[in-house]
Design an enzyme around this catalytic site. Sequence first.
Site, PDB file in Angstrom:
ATOM      1  N   SER A 196      40.731  36.607  37.489  1.00 44.41           N
ATOM      2  CA  SER A 196      39.510  36.916  38.236  1.00 44.41           C
ATOM      3  C   SER A 196      39.860  37.004  39.715  1.00 44.41           C
ATOM      4  O   SER A 196      39.464  36.161  40.517  1.00 44.41           O
ATOM      5  CB  SER A 196      38.434  35.852  37.990  1.00 44.41           C
ATOM      6  N   MET A 198      38.690  38.933  41.859  1.00 48.86           N
ATOM      7  CA  MET A 198      37.515  39.054  42.723  1.00 48.86           C
ATOM      8  C   MET A 198      36.735  37.745  42.852  1.00 48.86           C
ATOM      9  O   MET A 198      35.948  37.604  43.779  1.00 48.86           O
ATOM     10  CB  MET A 198      36.604  40.185  42.259  1.00 48.86           C
ATOM     11  N   ASP A 199      36.928  36.807  41.933  1.00 50.41           N
ATOM     12  CA  ASP A 199      36.334  35.486  42.171  1.00 50.41           C
ATOM     13  C   ASP A 199      36.989  34.860  43.400  1.00 50.41           C
ATOM     14  O   ASP A 199      36.319  34.328  44.280  1.00 50.41           O
ATOM     15  CB  ASP A 199      36.532  34.560  40.962  1.00 50.41           C
ATOM     16  N   ASN A 200      38.310  34.936  43.445  1.00 49.10           N
ATOM     17  CA  ASN A 200      39.024  34.378  44.600  1.00 49.10           C
ATOM     18  C   ASN A 200      38.710  35.139  45.875  1.00 49.10           C
ATOM     19  O   ASN A 200      38.386  34.545  46.899  1.00 49.10           O
ATOM     20  CB  ASN A 200      40.539  34.409  44.359  1.00 49.10           C
ATOM     21  N   ALA A 203      35.333  34.580  47.121  1.00 51.86           N
ATOM     22  CA  ALA A 203      35.281  33.230  47.697  1.00 51.86           C
ATOM     23  C   ALA A 203      35.831  33.238  49.124  1.00 51.86           C
ATOM     24  O   ALA A 203      35.246  32.649  50.033  1.00 51.86           O
ATOM     25  CB  ALA A 203      36.074  32.254  46.832  1.00 51.86           C
TER      26      ALA A 203
END
Lengths: 435, 388
Positions: A196, A198-200, A203
Amino acid sequence: MTVELPAPGAARTPGPRRGPLAGIRVADFCWMGVGACATRVLADFGAEVIRIEDRKRLDMPRRLPIYKNGKARTYGEEDPNPDPNKGGLFNNYNRNKLGVTVDMRSPKGRALADRLIASSSVVTENFAPGVMERWGLSYERIRELSPQVIYARMSGYGHSGPHADYRSYGPVVQAVCGLSHIAGLPGMEPSGWGLSYMDNEAAFFNATALLMAIYRRNTTGTGTEIDVSAIEAGINLLGPVLLDVAVNKRSTRTPDFPAGNRLEYAEAAPHGVYPCSGCDRWIAIAVFDQREWQALVAVMERPEWARDARFTTQSARCANQDALDAQMAAWTREQDRYALMQRLQNAGVHAMVVQNGEDINEHDPQLASRGVFFELDHPVIGEARFEGMPVQFSRTVQQNWRSAPLLGEDNAYVFRTLLGVPDDEYAALVEEGVL
Amino acid sequence: VSAYPLSGLKVIELAEDPAGEFEGRLLAEMGADVVKIEPPEGAPSRRIAPFVKGEAGVETSLHFWYYNGNKRSVVLDLREKPAALDALLADADVLLCTLQPQALSQIGLDLHALCARHPRLIVLSITAFGLTGPWKDYASSDLIALAAGPLHMCGYDDHTIPPIRPGGNQGWHTATSFAHIAVMLALIERQQSGCGQLVDVGMHEANALNVELANPFWFYPKMNVQRQTCRHAQPASTQSALFKCADGRYVYYALILSDARAWQQLVGWMDRKGMAAQLSEPEFSDLAHRQAHFGDIQSVLECFFLVHDSHEMYHEGQAAGLPIGVLNAPEDLFDDEHLRARGFFVDVDHEDLGMVKYPGPIYRFSAFEGVPRRRAPKLGEHTSEYLP
């Protein structure tokens, strides 16, 4: 970088914080990966980040079976009855934060949350749109409670528009923003992302937005609401191909796109990932000009094939990459990957071992020398390793004071000590299950 | 009162790669005055494709345009006039520099000495491997940077195929993301202490720490994850999450069997379209039965998606409450109704060419409008404003 660690056997009780964000209290409603990873930055650098959790709806990283000495389980395979304090991913994302539990379904719980918000100058959340509103926590209301507040809202689609209610997480964001489509071998399905990303990245952009708002508030005294859509952040990461599409009207739905490990926008050959000795061992090698090619040929000890006219100029090599890659792979296949990387780099050729988690942690002398990891003890998990910031500051201190909070670990400290809830009222709140 | 978060901030940019140039752009888009120092022949990024209409030239690189919007360009040959940099830095807040140690010493630039001469200056160094360590002089690129960590997680189920680079310069962008956090921390620190500092960001370590689950899987159960086609690398293999649709496009949907609610939403939706097949039979409401028949379920799902168009599956699936994503191509995004409603893409004026659509803001603040967007500068367009 200056990284502070707690003294051995130090108490887990919160104390004064050091760092540029010391003195900033954050009422942190974030959960999952994106939110927790964003507020981790604040917690690492001095902010008093108070995570507000729900005992009846445990944060996913508390439930995922990433356990010390655990068995091989995929992260979708949840533990039906998890120990909420055993999850490694939660520990990783929530170090240096405080943790409280509040039942937001109860009016008393919401009243407590209001008090916490009133004593905070930053509020963060990454729920599905509408959840905070259901609790009455619009920006207008939060600003009444804390006039200079910065209210950061993190979501996949943003808080307006026809798809604002769509559900998303990293892989969905990567699909919709175009990042998955632009990775893969020509003629095959996209290979996209195995994480993921794009989660990082969302964030980090959320953390940056918070820091910019704090920086501005320090001079103007005014807060702000922040709306970050992970999909819009992802589109900003697509790179120059987006302008190629916008200006030149080129299509990326053609048989030769994407180009796998080859570069579409630069003459580079060889430019690829090649096998090394061992099982699933690889090295990335990139040659951008004739000088680097000569250096590579010298490291290869000038094989006969390198004198073939198909390979002697950069444009000839680019036109014959299949044949070139076959020759390269035949040469790399029997070699030790780290030794080969060293020989190539010493000769001035771009090369890097394709590192897995074990390599990053055990075999990379550069990471070891930069000191990017540190260890903290945890009452249930024990000693554990953490990822620091991949940055060396000459002044700024990253103060690591504690591993992640146990579920509700700081209820008494936050509600009694910080907010002054009287003992009998606190006992009643515990009794009624509000905390 | 400043109009934008970074109004009044002056940044001198000595950046030769996308990691540094993207960071300069992000600062400029928040109101900082970013002055890009270029050699007389122009920054190397002006010679990188794609070009407008495929025609190479220092003013036609779309790569350069992408990373250099809202900046000013000043031509200064640092080999000829090293002292001129000090003059520019006298009233600067940030020096953004991507030169690796050997390149720094070639032009006689000592970042520590610079910090000592300009105590309020924040020197933001973004380099391939950082300024210290045994690999500090190694050469890097996007692929090389990604190899530090994320690359091993990306590729196909078939492991005879090497790991495949995720596209769009993400190795560089990862360094930018951390650099942006770092420079803001240093700026906030300076508001309190009045002191600048040297901030040393290494692209290699930024990528090694941007691997999501790979590090926790090593920290805790000491396992490595294995790459799979367009879905999470895991310690053990999982079912495909990429489904081909009737229009030849793909959607991403990861079925979590143990989630009873998601199962009902899925089967209800398929049933409404008359394609639930055996999945609507009562025994499938039992998790153990679903687990025992996962292969069959996957086949029914594949058929379901294959006879419908991708956008129908995306919007209807989302309406049914399922986290389904369509795999958009970059050219699809300009027509997306959600992005249009949010006014995401912005028009930037490129006089000769007219308006060009650029990606809009990453973050939206209620307290101020977005900074007006300007095209990347022409080579030396602002030299006379800064140099005598």
